[in-house]
Design a protein around this motif. Sequence first.
Motif, short mmCIF file in Angstrom:
data_model
loop_
_atom_site.label_atom_id
_atom_site.label_comp_id
_atom_site.label_asym_id
_atom_site.label_seq_id
_atom_site.Cartn_x
_atom_site.Cartn_y
_atom_site.Cartn_z
N GLY A 58 0.81 -1.22 0.00
CA GLY A 58 0.00 0.00 0.00
C GLY A 58 0.83 1.26 0.00
N MET A 59 2.04 1.19 -0.57
CA MET A 59 2.96 2.33 -0.58
C MET A 59 3.36 2.71 -2.01
N ALA A 134 -5.01 0.51 -15.43
CA ALA A 134 -4.95 1.96 -15.28
C ALA A 134 -6.23 2.62 -15.79
N HIS A 135 -6.72 2.18 -16.94
CA HIS A 135 -7.95 2.77 -17.49
C HIS A 135 -9.17 2.42 -16.63
N ARG A 136 -9.23 1.18 -16.17
CA ARG A 136 -10.34 0.76 -15.31
C ARG A 136 -10.36 1.58 -14.01
N LEU A 137 -9.19 1.72 -13.39
CA LEU A 137 -9.11 2.48 -12.15
C LEU A 137 -9.44 3.95 -12.40
N ALA A 138 -8.86 4.54 -13.44
CA ALA A 138 -9.10 5.96 -13.76
C ALA A 138 -10.57 6.22 -14.03
N ASP A 139 -11.21 5.32 -14.76
CA ASP A 139 -12.62 5.50 -15.12
C ASP A 139 -13.56 5.37 -13.92
N GLY A 140 -13.13 4.66 -12.87
CA GLY A 140 -14.02 4.41 -11.74
C GLY A 140 -13.74 5.26 -10.51
N LEU A 141 -12.79 6.19 -10.58
CA LEU A 141 -12.44 6.97 -9.39
C LEU A 141 -13.55 7.94 -9.01
N THR A 142 -14.00 7.83 -7.76
CA THR A 142 -15.01 8.75 -7.23
C THR A 142 -14.60 9.31 -5.87
N GLY A 143 -13.55 8.77 -5.29
CA GLY A 143 -13.08 9.21 -3.98
C GLY A 143 -11.84 8.44 -3.62
N PRO A 144 -11.33 8.62 -2.42
CA PRO A 144 -10.11 7.91 -2.03
C PRO A 144 -10.29 6.40 -2.14
N ILE A 145 -9.24 5.73 -2.56
CA ILE A 145 -9.25 4.28 -2.69
C ILE A 145 -8.22 3.68 -1.74
N ASP A 146 -8.29 2.40 -1.54
CA ASP A 146 -7.31 1.66 -0.76
C ASP A 146 -6.18 1.28 -1.71
N ALA A 147 -5.01 1.87 -1.52
CA ALA A 147 -3.88 1.63 -2.43
C ALA A 147 -3.47 0.17 -2.45
N ARG A 148 -3.50 -0.47 -1.30
CA ARG A 148 -3.09 -1.88 -1.23
C ARG A 148 -4.07 -2.76 -2.01
N ALA A 149 -5.36 -2.56 -1.79
CA ALA A 149 -6.37 -3.38 -2.46
C ALA A 149 -6.43 -3.09 -3.96
#
Length: 157
Positions: A58-59, A134-149
């Motif tokens: 998670g770093m 990267a595209h999946r994560l970018a398209d779904g960002l709505t708030g803070p996420i858990d970096a590790r997960a």
Amino acid sequence: MDDKRDRDAAGRARNARPRDGLGRPLPYGSPGVERQPEGVVRTPAESLREAQALLDAGMPFHAHEVFEDAWKAGPAAERALWRAMAQLAVGLTHAARGNTAGGARLLRRGAAGFDGYREAEPYGIDIAGLTAWAHRLADGLTGPIDARASAPRLTHG
């Protein structure tokens, strides 16, 4: 004027404040996460192993520093590859900090940086998988996420 800012021997700014796992500065005297040493020359395999361990912990900010070392120390023909990897890690950092616009922008920029490497997939890097992630994560960002997960797998296997 007396400059009390933290400087190295050459007079360059150096921030000795402790940082959290996402690279955010903490108050002086706070326990923080050990910083990644800068300017370390690693083999590509060592860079990928170390960065994956940091992502898994998670770093992503620290993983970005590993990729930045590879980008700066590696051969010119690979600089765009390592810069793209660093951009993905810093995009994940921003997303985990809640900066969704900046995170999405860096994730997409990192994915686009793989254009010259899609066929070769150097060092076993899963270019197609990282691009899709990267595209999946970018398209779904709505708030803070858990970096590790949310951490990606960097290589095949």
